[in-house]
Design a protein around this motif. Sequence first.
Motif, PDB file in Angstrom:
ATOM      1  N   HIS A 243       2.564   9.910 -13.102  1.00 41.89           N
ATOM      2  CA  HIS A 243       3.609   8.945 -12.735  1.00 41.89           C
ATOM      3  C   HIS A 243       4.014   9.281 -11.294  1.00 41.89           C
ATOM      4  O   HIS A 243       4.251  10.454 -10.991  1.00 41.89           O
ATOM      5  CB  HIS A 243       4.792   9.076 -13.696  1.00 41.89           C
ATOM      6  CG  HIS A 243       5.792   7.942 -13.594  1.00 41.89           C
ATOM      7  ND1 HIS A 243       6.449   7.635 -12.416  1.00 41.89           N
ATOM      8  CD2 HIS A 243       6.239   7.054 -14.517  1.00 41.89           C
ATOM      9  CE1 HIS A 243       7.251   6.591 -12.639  1.00 41.89           C
ATOM     10  NE2 HIS A 243       7.143   6.220 -13.903  1.00 41.89           N
ATOM     11  N   PRO A 244       4.101   8.269 -10.418  1.00 46.26           N
ATOM     12  CA  PRO A 244       4.437   8.580  -9.023  1.00 46.26           C
ATOM     13  C   PRO A 244       5.902   8.962  -8.832  1.00 46.26           C
ATOM     14  O   PRO A 244       6.274   9.486  -7.774  1.00 46.26           O
ATOM     15  CB  PRO A 244       4.131   7.270  -8.288  1.00 46.26           C
ATOM     16  CG  PRO A 244       4.278   6.201  -9.328  1.00 46.26           C
ATOM     17  CD  PRO A 244       3.843   6.831 -10.617  1.00 46.26           C
ATOM     18  N   GLY A 245       6.728   8.702  -9.861  1.00 43.13           N
ATOM     19  CA  GLY A 245       8.170   8.899  -9.698  1.00 43.13           C
ATOM     20  C   GLY A 245       8.731   7.783  -8.833  1.00 43.13           C
ATOM     21  O   GLY A 245       7.983   7.164  -8.083  1.00 43.13           O
ATOM     22  N   PRO A 246       9.994   7.466  -8.910  1.00 44.31           N
ATOM     23  CA  PRO A 246      10.962   8.020  -9.859  1.00 44.31           C
ATOM     24  C   PRO A 246      10.741   7.468 -11.272  1.00 44.31           C
ATOM     25  O   PRO A 246      10.476   6.284 -11.430  1.00 44.31           O
ATOM     26  CB  PRO A 246      12.305   7.543  -9.302  1.00 44.31           C
ATOM     27  CG  PRO A 246      11.980   6.304  -8.511  1.00 44.31           C
ATOM     28  CD  PRO A 246      10.599   6.494  -7.979  1.00 44.31           C
TER      29      PRO A 246
ATOM     30  N   LEU B 278       3.892   3.375 -14.529  1.00 43.53           N
ATOM     31  CA  LEU B 278       4.633   2.895 -13.358  1.00 43.53           C
ATOM     32  C   LEU B 278       6.017   2.417 -13.758  1.00 43.53           C
ATOM     33  O   LEU B 278       6.213   1.859 -14.843  1.00 43.53           O
ATOM     34  CB  LEU B 278       3.887   1.736 -12.697  1.00 43.53           C
ATOM     35  CG  LEU B 278       2.498   2.038 -12.158  1.00 43.53           C
ATOM     36  CD1 LEU B 278       1.829   0.739 -11.725  1.00 43.53           C
ATOM     37  CD2 LEU B 278       2.570   3.020 -10.987  1.00 43.53           C
ATOM     38  N   ARG B 279       6.936   2.579 -12.828  1.00 46.40           N
ATOM     39  CA  ARG B 279       8.292   2.073 -12.999  1.00 46.40           C
ATOM     40  C   ARG B 279       8.277   0.548 -12.827  1.00 46.40           C
ATOM     41  O   ARG B 279       7.496   0.017 -12.039  1.00 46.40           O
ATOM     42  CB  ARG B 279       9.149   2.703 -11.888  1.00 46.40           C
ATOM     43  CG  ARG B 279      10.609   2.386 -11.894  1.00 46.40           C
ATOM     44  CD  ARG B 279      11.277   3.164 -10.760  1.00 46.40           C
ATOM     45  NE  ARG B 279      10.806   2.717  -9.449  1.00 46.40           N
ATOM     46  CZ  ARG B 279      11.318   1.704  -8.769  1.00 46.40           C
ATOM     47  NH1 ARG B 279      12.327   1.021  -9.260  1.00 46.40           N
ATOM     48  NH2 ARG B 279      10.836   1.373  -7.590  1.00 46.40           N
ATOM     49  N   THR B 280       9.150  -0.127 -13.573  1.00 45.27           N
ATOM     50  CA  THR B 280       9.305  -1.573 -13.376  1.00 45.27           C
ATOM     51  C   THR B 280      10.045  -1.795 -12.059  1.00 45.27           C
ATOM     52  O   THR B 280      11.152  -1.292 -11.874  1.00 45.27           O
ATOM     53  CB  THR B 280      10.083  -2.172 -14.571  1.00 45.27           C
ATOM     54  OG1 THR B 280       9.335  -1.891 -15.745  1.00 45.27           O
ATOM     55  CG2 THR B 280      10.241  -3.660 -14.424  1.00 45.27           C
ATOM     56  N   GLN B 281       9.400  -2.494 -11.134  1.00 43.73           N
ATOM     57  CA  GLN B 281       9.932  -2.608  -9.769  1.00 43.73           C
ATOM     58  C   GLN B 281      10.957  -3.741  -9.689  1.00 43.73           C
ATOM     59  O   GLN B 281      10.736  -4.750  -9.008  1.00 43.73           O
ATOM     60  CB  GLN B 281       8.788  -2.868  -8.773  1.00 43.73           C
ATOM     61  CG  GLN B 281       7.592  -1.940  -8.937  1.00 43.73           C
ATOM     62  CD  GLN B 281       7.780  -0.615  -8.213  1.00 43.73           C
ATOM     63  OE1 GLN B 281       8.213  -0.588  -7.066  1.00 43.73           O
ATOM     64  NE2 GLN B 281       7.479   0.484  -8.870  1.00 43.73           N
ATOM     65  N   THR B 282      12.075  -3.563 -10.402  1.00 47.78           N
ATOM     66  CA  THR B 282      13.058  -4.654 -10.509  1.00 47.78           C
ATOM     67  C   THR B 282      13.565  -5.116  -9.147  1.00 47.78           C
ATOM     68  O   THR B 282      13.919  -6.279  -8.982  1.00 47.78           O
ATOM     69  CB  THR B 282      14.272  -4.227 -11.380  1.00 47.78           C
ATOM     70  OG1 THR B 282      14.483  -2.840 -11.172  1.00 47.78           O
ATOM     71  CG2 THR B 282      14.018  -4.471 -12.842  1.00 47.78           C
TER      72      THR B 282
ATOM     73  N   GLN C  57       0.825  -1.214   0.000  1.00 40.77           N
ATOM     74  CA  GLN C  57       0.000   0.000   0.000  1.00 40.77           C
ATOM     75  C   GLN C  57       0.856   1.260   0.000  1.00 40.77           C
ATOM     76  O   GLN C  57       1.970   1.267   0.547  1.00 40.77           O
ATOM     77  CB  GLN C  57      -0.888   0.035   1.262  1.00 40.77           C
ATOM     78  CG  GLN C  57      -2.115  -0.857   1.178  1.00 40.77           C
ATOM     79  CD  GLN C  57      -3.267  -0.199   0.433  1.00 40.77           C
ATOM     80  OE1 GLN C  57      -3.583   0.966   0.625  1.00 40.77           O
ATOM     81  NE2 GLN C  57      -3.897  -0.953  -0.454  1.00 40.77           N
ATOM     82  N   HIS C  58       0.323   2.315  -0.590  1.00 42.63           N
ATOM     83  CA  HIS C  58       0.952   3.635  -0.550  1.00 42.63           C
ATOM     84  C   HIS C  58      -0.205   4.651  -0.545  1.00 42.63           C
ATOM     85  O   HIS C  58      -0.463   5.326  -1.539  1.00 42.63           O
ATOM     86  CB  HIS C  58       1.854   3.810  -1.767  1.00 42.63           C
ATOM     87  CG  HIS C  58       2.826   4.939  -1.666  1.00 42.63           C
ATOM     88  ND1 HIS C  58       2.718   5.956  -0.733  1.00 42.63           N
ATOM     89  CD2 HIS C  58       3.940   5.224  -2.402  1.00 42.63           C
ATOM     90  CE1 HIS C  58       3.723   6.805  -0.908  1.00 42.63           C
ATOM     91  NE2 HIS C  58       4.481   6.383  -1.904  1.00 42.63           N
ATOM     92  N   PRO C  59      -0.915   4.705   0.590  1.00 45.50           N
ATOM     93  CA  PRO C  59      -2.173   5.458   0.595  1.00 45.50           C
ATOM     94  C   PRO C  59      -2.033   6.953   0.293  1.00 45.50           C
ATOM     95  O   PRO C  59      -2.896   7.523  -0.370  1.00 45.50           O
ATOM     96  CB  PRO C  59      -2.717   5.248   2.020  1.00 45.50           C
ATOM     97  CG  PRO C  59      -1.569   4.758   2.831  1.00 45.50           C
ATOM     98  CD  PRO C  59      -0.661   4.050   1.883  1.00 45.50           C
TER      99      PRO C  59
ATOM    100  N   SER D 129       3.420  -3.280  -7.549  1.00 49.44           N
ATOM    101  CA  SER D 129       3.340  -1.858  -7.215  1.00 49.44           C
ATOM    102  C   SER D 129       2.335  -1.555  -6.109  1.00 49.44           C
ATOM    103  O   SER D 129       1.140  -1.770  -6.254  1.00 49.44           O
ATOM    104  CB  SER D 129       2.956  -1.067  -8.466  1.00 49.44           C
ATOM    105  OG  SER D 129       2.605   0.254  -8.129  1.00 49.44           O
ATOM    106  N   ARG D 130       2.854  -1.002  -5.017  1.00 48.54           N
ATOM    107  CA  ARG D 130       1.959  -0.558  -3.926  1.00 48.54           C
ATOM    108  C   ARG D 130       1.143   0.648  -4.355  1.00 48.54           C
ATOM    109  O   ARG D 130       0.025   0.857  -3.899  1.00 48.54           O
ATOM    110  CB  ARG D 130       2.792  -0.222  -2.698  1.00 48.54           C
ATOM    111  CG  ARG D 130       3.899   0.817  -2.949  1.00 48.54           C
ATOM    112  CD  ARG D 130       4.881   0.810  -1.808  1.00 48.54           C
ATOM    113  NE  ARG D 130       6.028   1.670  -2.017  1.00 48.54           N
ATOM    114  CZ  ARG D 130       7.208   1.449  -1.459  1.00 48.54           C
ATOM    115  NH1 ARG D 130       7.396   0.402  -0.693  1.00 48.54           N
ATOM    116  NH2 ARG D 130       8.197   2.297  -1.646  1.00 48.54           N
ATOM    117  N   VAL D 131       1.720   1.469  -5.263  1.00 43.55           N
ATOM    118  CA  VAL D 131       0.974   2.631  -5.761  1.00 43.55           C
ATOM    119  C   VAL D 131      -0.264   2.135  -6.499  1.00 43.55           C
ATOM    120  O   VAL D 131      -1.378   2.637  -6.295  1.00 43.55           O
ATOM    121  CB  VAL D 131       1.862   3.494  -6.691  1.00 43.55           C
ATOM    122  CG1 VAL D 131       1.041   4.608  -7.328  1.00 43.55           C
ATOM    123  CG2 VAL D 131       3.058   4.068  -5.935  1.00 43.55           C
TER     124      VAL D 131
END
Length: 292
Positions: free
Chosen positions: A249-252, A211-215, A128-130, A161-163
């Motif tokens: 985009h939430p960044g980065p 979203l960024r790829t959460q490698t 989560q990223h509320p 992704s928590r976002v």
Amino acid sequence: MGKHLTSIGDLENWEVEKIFEYAEEFLERGGNGELKGRVVINVFFENSTRTRSSFEMAAKKLGAEVINLDVERSSTSKGETLFDTAANLDAMGPDAIVVRHRWAGVPELLSKYLRHSVIINGGDGAHQHPTQALLDLFTLRRKWGDVKGKKIAIVGDIRNSRVANSDIELLTRFGVEVTLVGPPQFLPQLPLPKSYKLEEVLDKVDGVIALRTQTERHHSPTFASLHDFAVLYQINGEKLKGRSIVILHPGPVNRNVELSDEVVEGENSLILEQVKNGVAVRMGILKYLLEG
Ligand code: NCD
């Protein structure tokens, strides 16, 4: 003691409206010492640029003091359990503790060990990223007014992704129609429309959250390379072609992977609006959680 914010489900829609009302006010006239004498501690066990400084800015604009715990040098690295660290910080009497951790569920667990302070989740694992979801909805509202019936595609590594988790829940609660876009291995098992084909979806939506790829959360490689992902799923000038779709985009941002340079900086981009609104929304969150 106020209310904790560990997942977006902790807030009902009327509470979200209240936070947005405060945030609008703060955007217009700034803070005015609302949290003077209060203390906020940032405890970030995972890297962060935006979220940590956004909370710090928000707290300071309301007149609160901010302590950034240097986690590398904290006693957690000497073997103290997370719970003891939390209980000790709590005993010092801060008003809020903002926590980010790479394990899902840490903020909620910690909240059970606190007697004085409110916990705010600054992102836990892929869970989560509320506060990000709140600032995303707030940004869309400011752009569109009512968001009901608007169509948003979330594109990229949604499963990790928590976002995405927090956004999907909050946006659908406010009537946004969400489509999930990405390769099969990036899409979660959720009862929402899905597509593997970005171009088809771009014809139908009003906005995109890229979203960024959460490698860092992949245990084995899920794509041959980021370049291969970009060939299929990058949003660039050519794919946007005069469409009026807004881009969040939430960044980065990994430039020229999920978004091309021209799209990051282009007129469709709301990325810096998100950052600006993020401070006002976090001011609203702090005020609401600490004062009601
Ligand atoms: C995100 C996060 O840390 O969850 N960034 C943020 O908080 N703005 C997204 C990411 O890391 O890709």
